[in-house]
Motif scaffolding. Structure first.
Motif, short mmCIF file in Angstrom:
data_model
loop_
_atom_site.label_atom_id
_atom_site.label_comp_id
_atom_site.label_asym_id
_atom_site.label_seq_id
_atom_site.Cartn_x
_atom_site.Cartn_y
_atom_site.Cartn_z
N VAL A 320 0.80 -1.23 0.00
CA VAL A 320 0.00 0.00 0.00
C VAL A 320 0.83 1.27 0.00
N VAL A 321 2.09 1.21 0.41
CA VAL A 321 2.93 2.41 0.46
C VAL A 321 3.71 2.53 -0.85
N PRO A 322 3.48 3.56 -1.63
CA PRO A 322 4.11 3.67 -2.94
C PRO A 322 5.56 4.10 -2.87
N ALA A 323 6.27 3.91 -3.98
CA ALA A 323 7.65 4.37 -4.07
C ALA A 323 7.70 5.88 -3.89
N HIS A 328 8.31 2.37 2.01
CA HIS A 328 7.99 1.59 0.81
C HIS A 328 8.82 0.31 0.83
N ASP A 329 8.18 -0.81 0.53
CA ASP A 329 8.84 -2.12 0.58
C ASP A 329 9.12 -2.59 -0.85
N ALA A 330 10.29 -2.26 -1.35
CA ALA A 330 10.63 -2.60 -2.74
C ALA A 330 10.71 -4.10 -2.97
N ASP A 331 10.91 -4.88 -1.91
CA ASP A 331 11.04 -6.33 -2.03
C ASP A 331 9.81 -7.07 -1.51
N ALA A 332 8.68 -6.40 -1.47
CA ALA A 332 7.46 -7.02 -0.95
C ALA A 332 7.10 -8.28 -1.74
N LEU A 469 9.31 -1.75 11.13
CA LEU A 469 8.02 -2.19 11.66
C LEU A 469 6.89 -1.95 10.66
N PHE A 470 6.93 -0.82 9.98
CA PHE A 470 5.92 -0.55 8.97
C PHE A 470 5.97 -1.61 7.86
N ILE A 471 7.18 -2.00 7.47
CA ILE A 471 7.32 -3.01 6.42
C ILE A 471 6.84 -4.37 6.91
N GLU A 472 7.13 -4.70 8.16
CA GLU A 472 6.64 -5.96 8.73
C GLU A 472 5.10 -5.99 8.72
#
Length: 519
Positions: A320-323, A328-332, A469-472
């Motif tokens: 949901v978090v854009p570049a 932002h999680d580039a490796d999601a 934490l946001f990425i987790e």
């Protein structure tokens, strides 16, 4: 006359009225800037506005600061607006803002520290819209007429919060006791370069230049701003091509190349902070089963939607978090289109052919319609019928906020940030809510809530840990398939070529700061 023809006739009448106003203004030499807006403005109360109304309010009200995005030659920064400067204590909990001297509200009263305190306290007391941004504020003190001191319960980037596009507006003390109806009757109490002169809900908002504006006004500046609600993209394109509108967006991507070749137009393309996604109704069977939601996401034609819906301008969403935004999680671990894997998951959950689902989306968003049609075709191969239900935004939102058991199966929309932080996306869309507001998939996960809350607390002191934490939290949301993340879209605005000074700011979704423009 059928409903479709009636709507067309009504829209054409609005177009004719816009043309008449435009011609009159130009004849008077006053200069009018007309925006053909694909969505309406449901709430003009600066305390509770939390939708497309920000486009209007950003020209009427001002906040303490403004976010300026990064460019190829400079980093992102926060500039003073109503605040001339600010200082923060070493522990990050005390912020002191010094206000500009000589600023006046539209009612003639001066900007003071008491006005700032009163505005924020009214916004917090009402508790609507994006008032959550002021959650960390423990107290507000006004030791001097132009000095405001915020004491926070935990370290937070208050300069960033104060630059938010919602709930950060400062308004006149005379309006603090007014209710929502007063503002939505077309009254305003801002310090901005324009004041509301006419408001017709669902049709238009007209602004006139405010006398004695404190800021710089460019030579040849516009005196009138007309926000015309034009949900029909064909009409909006006709208006921008004919000169009856100066600015618009949400035109069909396939038309952009032709528009680029028009010497009377500038097609401004920039990265945005907007993500297109669909929230699954996790309270309704069989969408209450994660594997069913995962199957639906595997059936989505991501690359086809980007190609057909955005002519290749869009990119795959990585959650949901854009570049361009920290967190932002580039490796999601995002899914890829795989109909066989989808079929296997449905069989594993005992889902037989014949499942019927409803997807709601905004009538003004052609891209959402394309995404729905292509997804529908893929789902048909799995024996699933997807009914597409286009709705006016307000109606779609109200349905989503109703009883989840009576609401839609999939709620499709875009999101841009209240202020530039992953917390805004994650808190609004996936944090547990007692009463639905924007968590319109009704998702609730205590583990995700805890990570979002802890990351927010660390944002002002330990950005690296907060980001982790946001990425987790985002990865858990992806694993739970709480939503389908379709794509990140660019900001594409079409502007008349004789308009000077236009620059897109993705931190403020589809906002044209008209005071900076001239013809």
């Amino acid at each position: 006359m059928n409903r479709r023809n009636f709507l067309k006739t009504t829209a054409l009448a609005a177009l004719a009225a816009t043309t008449a106003r435009w011609n009159f203004a130009m004849a008077q030499g006053s200069g009018i800037f007309t925006l053909a807006c694909p969505t309406s403005f449901p709430d003009l109360d600066p305390a509770t506005s939390f939708s497309n109304d920000g486009a209007v309010l950003a020209n009427v009200y001002e906040s303490l600061a403004r976010y300026i995005p990064a460019t190829e030659t400079s980093e992102a920064k926060i500039e003073p607006l109503l605040a001339a400067s600010w200082e923060v204590s070493e522990d990050g909990k005390t912020w002191t803002f010094t206000l500009r001297d000589g600023v006046k509200f539209h009612d003639g009263s001066p900007l003071t520290s008491e006005a700032v305190k009163g505005s924020i306290e009214r916004t917090r007391k009402i508790g609507g819209g994006a008032s959550f941004i002021w959650g960390p504020v423990a107290s507000i003190e006004t030791p001097e007429p132009l000095k405001v001191v915020f004491t926070l319960s935990e370290p937070q980037p208050l300069d960033l919060i104060a630059s938010a596009g919602f709930a950060a507006w400062i308004y006149a003390p005379s309006s603090l006791d007014k209710d929502n109806a007063w503002f939505n009757a077309g009254n305003d109490a801002g310090t901005g370069p324009f004041k509301i002169s006419r408001y017709e809900p669902g049709q238009r908002a007209v602004l006139e230049r405010a006398e004695g504006y404190w800021g710089t006004v460019p030579e040849g500046a516009f005196q009138t701003v007309s926000f015309e609600i034009v949900e029909d993209a064909t009409l909006a394109q006709n208006m921008i091509e004919s000169g009856q509108a100066d600015w618009t967006y949400s035109l069909p991507y396939e038309n952009l190349e032709a528009l680029k070749s028009n010497p009377d137009l500038n097609v401004v393309v920039n990265p945005s902070f907007e993500t297109l996604f669909g929230l699954y109704n996790v309270k309704r069977a069989p969408l209450d089963k994660p594997k069913v939601r995962q199957a639906l996401s595997l059936a989505f034609p991501y690359d086809d939607v980007i190609a057909a819906g955005t002519s290749g301008f869009g990119t795959r969403a990585k959650g949901v978090v854009p570049a361009g935004i920290w967190g932002h999680d580039a490796d999601a671990p995002i899914p890829k289109t795989d109909l066989e894997a989808a079929k296997a998951l449905l069989a594993e959950e005992g889902i037989e052919p014949g499942l019927e689902l409803t997807m709601t989306y905004s009538t003004s968003q052609a891209l959402e319609a394309v995404a729905g049609e292509l997804w529908k075709a893929n789902l048909e191969t799995l024996g699933i019928t997807l009914t597409l239900q286009p709705m006016a935004w307000e109606a779609q939102w109200q349905l989503g906020k109703s009883d989840p058991k009576a609401a839609q199966d999939i709620f499709v929309m875009f999101w841009w940030p209240t202020f530039v932080t992953p917390y805004d996306y994650l808190f609004n869309l996936f944090h547990s809510e007692e009463k639905p507001n924007f968590n319109l998939g009704y998702y609730s996960n205590p583990e995700v809530d805890a990570k979002i809350d802890e990351a927010a607390k660390l944002s002002g002191t330990d950005r690296a840990r907060a980001e982790a934490l946001f990425i987790e939290a985002q990865r858990t949301i992806i694993e739970d398939a709480a939503a389908i993340f379709m794509l990140d879209q660019p900001n594409i605005h079409v502007v008349r070529s004789d308009v000077k000074g236009y620059a897109d700011n993705p931190a403020y979704g589809h906002v044209a700061f008209v005071n900076e423009l001239s013809r």
